[in-house]
Design a protein around this motif. Structure first.
Motif, PDB file in Angstrom:
ATOM      1  N   ALA A   1       0.846  -1.198   0.000  1.00  0.00           N
ATOM      2  CA  ALA A   1       0.000   0.000   0.000  1.00  0.00           C
ATOM      3  C   ALA A   1       0.873   1.236   0.000  1.00  0.00           C
ATOM      4  O   ALA A   1       0.802   2.063   0.895  1.00  0.00           O
ATOM      5  CB  ALA A   1      -0.918  -0.012   1.215  1.00  0.00           C
ATOM      6  N   TRP A   2       1.695   1.386  -1.034  1.00  0.00           N
ATOM      7  CA  TRP A   2       2.652   2.480  -1.012  1.00  0.00           C
ATOM      8  C   TRP A   2       2.000   3.846  -1.153  1.00  0.00           C
ATOM      9  O   TRP A   2       2.625   4.861  -0.885  1.00  0.00           O
ATOM     10  CB  TRP A   2       3.745   2.277  -2.063  1.00  0.00           C
ATOM     11  CG  TRP A   2       3.267   2.065  -3.453  1.00  0.00           C
ATOM     12  CD1 TRP A   2       3.054   0.866  -4.074  1.00  0.00           C
ATOM     13  CD2 TRP A   2       2.957   3.073  -4.403  1.00  0.00           C
ATOM     14  NE1 TRP A   2       2.639   1.055  -5.339  1.00  0.00           N
ATOM     15  CE2 TRP A   2       2.572   2.410  -5.595  1.00  0.00           C
ATOM     16  CE3 TRP A   2       2.979   4.474  -4.396  1.00  0.00           C
ATOM     17  CZ2 TRP A   2       2.198   3.091  -6.735  1.00  0.00           C
ATOM     18  CZ3 TRP A   2       2.602   5.154  -5.543  1.00  0.00           C
ATOM     19  CH2 TRP A   2       2.213   4.461  -6.701  1.00  0.00           C
ATOM     20  N   TYR A   3       0.764   3.907  -1.557  1.00  0.00           N
ATOM     21  CA  TYR A   3       0.090   5.201  -1.639  1.00  0.00           C
ATOM     22  C   TYR A   3      -0.014   5.858  -0.265  1.00  0.00           C
ATOM     23  O   TYR A   3      -0.145   7.068  -0.155  1.00  0.00           O
ATOM     24  CB  TYR A   3      -1.298   5.073  -2.277  1.00  0.00           C
ATOM     25  CG  TYR A   3      -2.279   4.254  -1.474  1.00  0.00           C
ATOM     26  CD1 TYR A   3      -2.327   2.859  -1.611  1.00  0.00           C
ATOM     27  CD2 TYR A   3      -3.147   4.853  -0.576  1.00  0.00           C
ATOM     28  CE1 TYR A   3      -3.206   2.105  -0.866  1.00  0.00           C
ATOM     29  CE2 TYR A   3      -4.030   4.108   0.170  1.00  0.00           C
ATOM     30  CZ  TYR A   3      -4.058   2.734   0.017  1.00  0.00           C
ATOM     31  OH  TYR A   3      -4.923   1.983   0.759  1.00  0.00           O
ATOM     32  N   LEU A   4       0.062   5.027   0.796  1.00  0.00           N
ATOM     33  CA  LEU A   4      -0.044   5.587   2.147  1.00  0.00           C
ATOM     34  C   LEU A   4       1.166   6.440   2.497  1.00  0.00           C
ATOM     35  O   LEU A   4       1.082   7.355   3.303  1.00  0.00           O
ATOM     36  CB  LEU A   4      -0.183   4.462   3.179  1.00  0.00           C
ATOM     37  CG  LEU A   4      -1.514   3.733   3.164  1.00  0.00           C
ATOM     38  CD1 LEU A   4      -1.469   2.555   4.125  1.00  0.00           C
ATOM     39  CD2 LEU A   4      -2.638   4.675   3.543  1.00  0.00           C
ATOM     40  N   THR A   5       2.320   6.113   1.933  1.00  0.00           N
ATOM     41  CA  THR A   5       3.497   6.955   2.157  1.00  0.00           C
ATOM     42  C   THR A   5       3.617   8.016   1.076  1.00  0.00           C
ATOM     43  O   THR A   5       4.056   9.129   1.343  1.00  0.00           O
ATOM     44  CB  THR A   5       4.795   6.119   2.159  1.00  0.00           C
ATOM     45  OG1 THR A   5       4.700   5.119   1.163  1.00  0.00           O
ATOM     46  CG2 THR A   5       5.047   5.504   3.501  1.00  0.00           C
ATOM     47  N   ALA A   6       3.218   7.663  -0.148  1.00  0.00           N
ATOM     48  CA  ALA A   6       3.434   8.612  -1.238  1.00  0.00           C
ATOM     49  C   ALA A   6       2.585   9.868  -1.101  1.00  0.00           C
ATOM     50  O   ALA A   6       3.086  10.975  -1.274  1.00  0.00           O
ATOM     51  CB  ALA A   6       3.160   7.932  -2.576  1.00  0.00           C
TER      52      ALA A   6
END
Lengths: 328, 328, 335
Positions: free
Chosen positions: A290-295
């Motif tokens: 779920a890299w959108y959470l950091t991006a």
């Protein structure tokens, strides 16, 4: 004459201007059509407006972009409770929804089912609050210390300079971490800690400006007219020392926001508030899936800080005019 | 006219000047230690499991913790003189040993990052200055402003996402392949692989600064009279750029680089955390989590001392680069 | 051609402005030519054109012919990399500001050496020896020790000597001194000018002195070129110019300077001014001096007077050369 000084206004009265010189004897040259220094009168100069710099600033497209973005962030911050009245830390949906998957959550949800968009909008509040408050505090302390050191010189200067040096030698972020760890993490202590590490830069700058400005004639004139130190520092010299300080302040807000986000990332942020940094910290473990959470929160930080830096650049171009080759 | 001061004399002068600053930092450190919740007696009691009121009081008396602040300051200074920075409860070893264990890792990382930032920054700045005012310059300027706005920890995470998770080219953490028995050159290369991403994350912010600084310096120097003289002598363009323009532009760049060392230490805290790099930064993070103030303040003190040493080295370098400095 | 440098119809333009307009003159070997004019006359730009050092946005036309051992070359027609080979080697320049014209981070020995590195093929030891020789040539005392000094350790006069050493290092045929003594004390000025004159004879180099100071012209120049508003308005020997100025501008210059041909000094009569300035008085058509010229007639506003030969080897660009001198003589005769 420097702008806005009381002295300038005092001398602008007609009584203080010199009496006109007696006209020079006409030379015997014939066919003279060129104006010359003695026969021509000084053309009437338009009164100086302080808005030339503002216009210059507003003509810079980068600066306009910066202001627009910053305004957008400020609006987010101010209207967050209206747009997203529920606590952004509340669990409201299925966890790990990707952006666009569910129209109710346009930017998805995190591991605990919290709305990412709500988090972003609310996160603007703490960032802008800490950024502005810490900078204001740092400016206040820094200007006073720098002005005193630069104006009085001597022992005052040596002591204050040493103090500035001590605080500049301590690695800033490490000191912020130590202070917040000791005092306990909340918005106030974070603001205070950041102000404590940013005032030395302002002080140094102010001191340099004051040292060079205090040599000027208008200061000597003010002293001879009987004005006290306080008046001279704050009403005469400071207005002329402001341009570089104004430029620096925008960069300081950017730096404060970066520091606040780093603190929250490390878990030293205010635990009752959603912050962009804490969102990144929370999403760190899930970077593979779920890299959108950091991006996304990171992008919010980058865009806001970039806006501030563009404004700072624009201010610099407007307040410190240089030759066209140097300009962006 | 006057000869330049010899190097030993310069070192002595720098050392003398640094003493009051060091004292100030030490006193500040001591005060912060006093402010920190819990003291050495609490630490020992926590390790033992629990303790009664009387035991605590007796412990405090025996450790001199009930003495006046001034007395405690003297004890503190005495300990420092014996290189005793206290004891870490979490790691069960002397703080100084712990720090010394982690210091090399941070120094290597920072040196690499600084070197990278200077090389890339100067190169970028040189390119920008040769296209001054035109499109490549404007684009690179905005790009460098972008670099300046990115938080180090976030770009670290994004780099991990790209190069480690998605592409699998580089490792995502640590400083060397665990369990490997590589030696010599192979070991160095292995370490280098692990260092690329953290060094890049740490240096990005500073690339922007050096690029803009180099650009401004080169543009200003280009218009200087001595460059015109060099052209009049018929020197090759390469020689003029390297020996006259760049050589003089190095002076402000090295000044800035020295000032950034302390700043970079702060950046190292978050970058080392993100990449699990075994250095002082990550130690600081762990100490914050564990509320181990002995270690935390030990790091603050030691890193300040490192900054002072680096500043002194930069001063020496400055006087080598610019013969006008240091002459009477 | 026997001249070592010939400027033919040189014009320099920056956009619509034309600060140098069809200037022609020549420099003979071993002579000192003075170019005289006030600020804005175009003399410094002419000097920069001779070196091929004009800024990028300048457009130059005409020819700058330099006589080299390999024949005549036109500086303006050459590509930059060929021009570079001529600079310092065939033609060299000394600038006005000795305080800022030397790089503060390199020793003076190294900066003199750079010219040798660029143009000559000597090894390190030979170069050092040459540098010491040059420093002695320009009379820098204690050369062996000073060779490793930095510019900030030297006085203005010394720095200018270093500049001259750099300029003559490769024995150029032409040396241009652009207001080289303006920033120096009067006594040092005299020393430097004497040095230039000595070098002219010792090294067989032609010197072009760019100046606004008529005193310098009278003492050191073999011939004078007077420039006004980018035009070449008069050319003569100093004796001819001071005794009998042909162009009204030259006449005005001399009247405005404290020396007076009739033996009067400034104490005897007030200094006359030429009212106006080049910039304010630039005419659209015709002679550019017309708005400031007391003797201007109809034709002066219509036709630009070209420089023509007059009374033998003199040159003047005026429709009525000598008119002011005539009038002054009439007035003096009846006074």
């Amino acid at each position: 004459m420097p702008a806005d000084s009381t002295l300038h206004k005092a001398l602008a009265t007609p009584a203080a201007r010199n009496a006109p010189q007696s006209p020079a004897p006409q030379p015997e040259w014939r066919h003279i059509h060129a104006p010359d220094a003695r026969s021509a009168t000084t053309a009437h100069l338009p009164p100086r407006q302080g808005y030339a710099e503002l216009k210059l600033f507003l003509r810079n497209p980068n600066a306009i972009f910066g202001i627009v973005v910053l305004l957008a962030m400020a609006i987010c911050a101010l209207t967050a409770p209206l747009l997203f009245p529920r606590d952004p830390l509340a669990m409201v949906g299925r966890p790990f929804l990707w952006p666009g998957q569910d129209p109710a959550f346009p930017l998805g949800t995190d591991s605990m089912g919290r709305d990412v968009l709500a988090g972003l909008v609310h996160g603007a509040r703490i960032s802008l609050y800490v950024g502005v408050a810490a900078t204001a505090l740092g400016l206040g302390v820094g200007i006073v210390v720098g002005a005193l050191a630069g104006y009085f010189g001597g022992v005052t200067d040596r002591v204050l300079s040493r103090l500035i040096e001590i605080f500049q030698t301590l690695p800033s972020f490490v000191l912020v971490v130590v202070l917040v760890a000791i005092l306990g993490p909340n918005a106030t202590t974070i603001t205070l800690s950041i102000a404590i590490v940013t005032w030395p830069t302002v002080a140094r700058l102010t001191r340099a400006e004051f040292r060079s400005l205090r040599q000027n004639d208008f200061v000597t004139a003010a002293r001879s007219l009987g004005f006290g130190h306080g008046h001279i520092i704050f009403r005469e010299i400071l207005p002329n020392a402001l341009p570089p300080i104004i430029v620096t302040s925008s960069v300081m807000v950017a730096g404060a926001i970066l520091m606040e986000s780093a603190l929250s990332f490390m878990g030293l942020g205010d635990p009752n508030v959603v912050s962009w940094g804490s969102m990144i910290g929370g999403g760190r473990e899930m970077i593979r899936t779920a890299w959108y959470l950091t991006a996304l929160p990171g992008l919010a930080i980058v865009v806001t800080v970039l806006a501030l830096n563009l404004i700072g650049d624009g201010l610099n171009d407007a307040l410190n005019p240089r030759f066209s080759e140097d300009r962006l | 006219m006057a000869q330049r001061k010899s190097v030993p004399r310069q070192i002595w002068r720098i050392f003398l000047h640094a003493i009051p600053t060091v004292l100030g930092i030490v006193v500040l450190n001591f005060l912060l230690l006093q402010l920190a919740p819990g003291d050495a007696a609490d630490v020992i009691a926590a390790e033992a499991g629990s303790a009664t009121e009387e035991t605590m009081a007796a412990l405090r008396r025996s450790m001199g913790l009930d003495l006046s602040v001034l007395e405690q300051l003297k004890t503190y200074l005495l300990h420092l003189a014996q290189l005793d920075l206290g004891h870490s409860p979490r790691y069960a070893m002397p703080v100084l040993d712990l720090i010394m264990q982690r210091l090399p890792g941070t120094l290597i990382l920072m040196a690499t990052a600084l070197g990278l930032a200077v090389v890339l920054g100067v190169a970028l700045g040189a390119v920008m200055s040769s296209f001054a005012g035109r499109i490549p310059d404007r684009l690179l300027s905005v790009l460098s402003l972008l670099f300046y706005s990115i938080p180090g920890f976030w770009i670290g995470l994004m780099l991990i996402l790209l190069f480690s998770v998605k592409l699998g080219w580089l490792p995502s953490g640590g400083s060397g392949t665990i369990g490997s028995s590589l030696t010599g050159w192979a070991a160095v290369l292995d370490n280098a692989r692990y260092m690329i991403l953290p060094a890049m994350s740490l240096s990005l912010f500073y690339v922007a600064i050096y690029a803009r600084l180099t650009r401004a310096a080169m543009l200003e120097i280009r218009n200087q009279d001595y460059v015109r003289t060099a052209r009049a002598k018929g020197l090759s363009p390469l020689r003029i750029t390297l020996s006259h323009i760049l050589r003089n532009a190095l002076i402000p760049v090295t000044t800035m680089a020295g000032m950034h060392f302390g700043n970079m230490l702060g950046g190292a805290v978050v970058v080392e955390t993100v990449f699990s790099w075994p250095g002082l930064g990550r130690l600081a993070f762990e100490a914050v989590m564990a509320r181990d103030f002995n270690v935390l303040l030990g790091i603050l003190l030691l890193s300040s001392l490192v900054v002072i040493v680096v500043n002194g080295l930069v001063d020496l370098l400055q006087s080598r680069l610019d013969p006008r400095i240091g002459a009477n | 051609m026997s001249a070592v440098l010939a400027v033919e119809n040189l014009s320099v333009a920056f956009g619509p402005a034309r600060p140098v307009e069809r200037v022609s003159f020549h420099v003979n070997p071993r002579e000192t030519l003075a170019i005289v004019g006030e600020s804005g006359s175009g003399k410094s730009l002419t000097a920069l054109s001779m070196m091929g050092l004009l800024p990028r946005n300048a457009r130059a036309s005409g020819q700058i012919l330099i006589r080299t051992p390999r024949g005549r070359v036109d500086m303006l027609a050459l590509p930059e990399r060929r021009r570079r080979l001529l600079r310092g080697k065939q033609i060299a320049m000394v600038f006005q500001e000795p305080m800022t014209s030397l790089n503060p981070v390199h020793t003076i020995g190294r900066q003199i050496e750079e010219t040798l590195i660029a143009h000559e093929d000597l090894d390190r030891a030979a170069r050092r020896a040459r540098v010491r020789e040059l420093m002695n040539l320009v009379r820098i005392p204690d050369a062996a020790r000073r060779i490793d000094d930095y510019p900030h350790q030297l006085s203005g006069g010394m720095r200018q000597r270093v500049m001259i050493a750099m300029a003559v290092a490769c024995r150029p045929r032409i040396l241009i001194a652009d207001e080289a003594t303006t920033a120096l004390d009067v006594t040092i000025q005299a020393q430097i000018l004497q040095l230039l004159d000595n070098l002219r004879r010792e090294l067989d180099v032609a010197v072009v002195l760019i100046t606004h100071d008529l005193g310098v012209v009278s003492q050191w120049a073999d011939r004078v070129v007077v420039m006004y508003a980018g035009l070449h308005v008069e050319e003569a020997t100093p004796a001819q110019l001071f005794a009998d100025p042909l162009h009204p501008y030259s006449h005005g210059l001399l009247a405005a300077s404290p020396r007076n041909a009739e033996g009067l000094t400034y104490r005897d009569a007030p200094l006359a001014e030429i009212p106006g300035s080049i910039a304010s008085a630039r005419a659209e058509a015709g002679c550019p001096f017309r708005p400031r010229c007391p003797a201007a007639r109809e034709v002066c506003g219509a036709v630009v007077p070209p420089p023509v030969a007059y009374r033998g080897d003199r040159l003047v660009a005026c429709h009525f050369p000598g008119i002011l001198t005539e009038e002054a003589r009439h007035v003096a005769a009846f006074a």
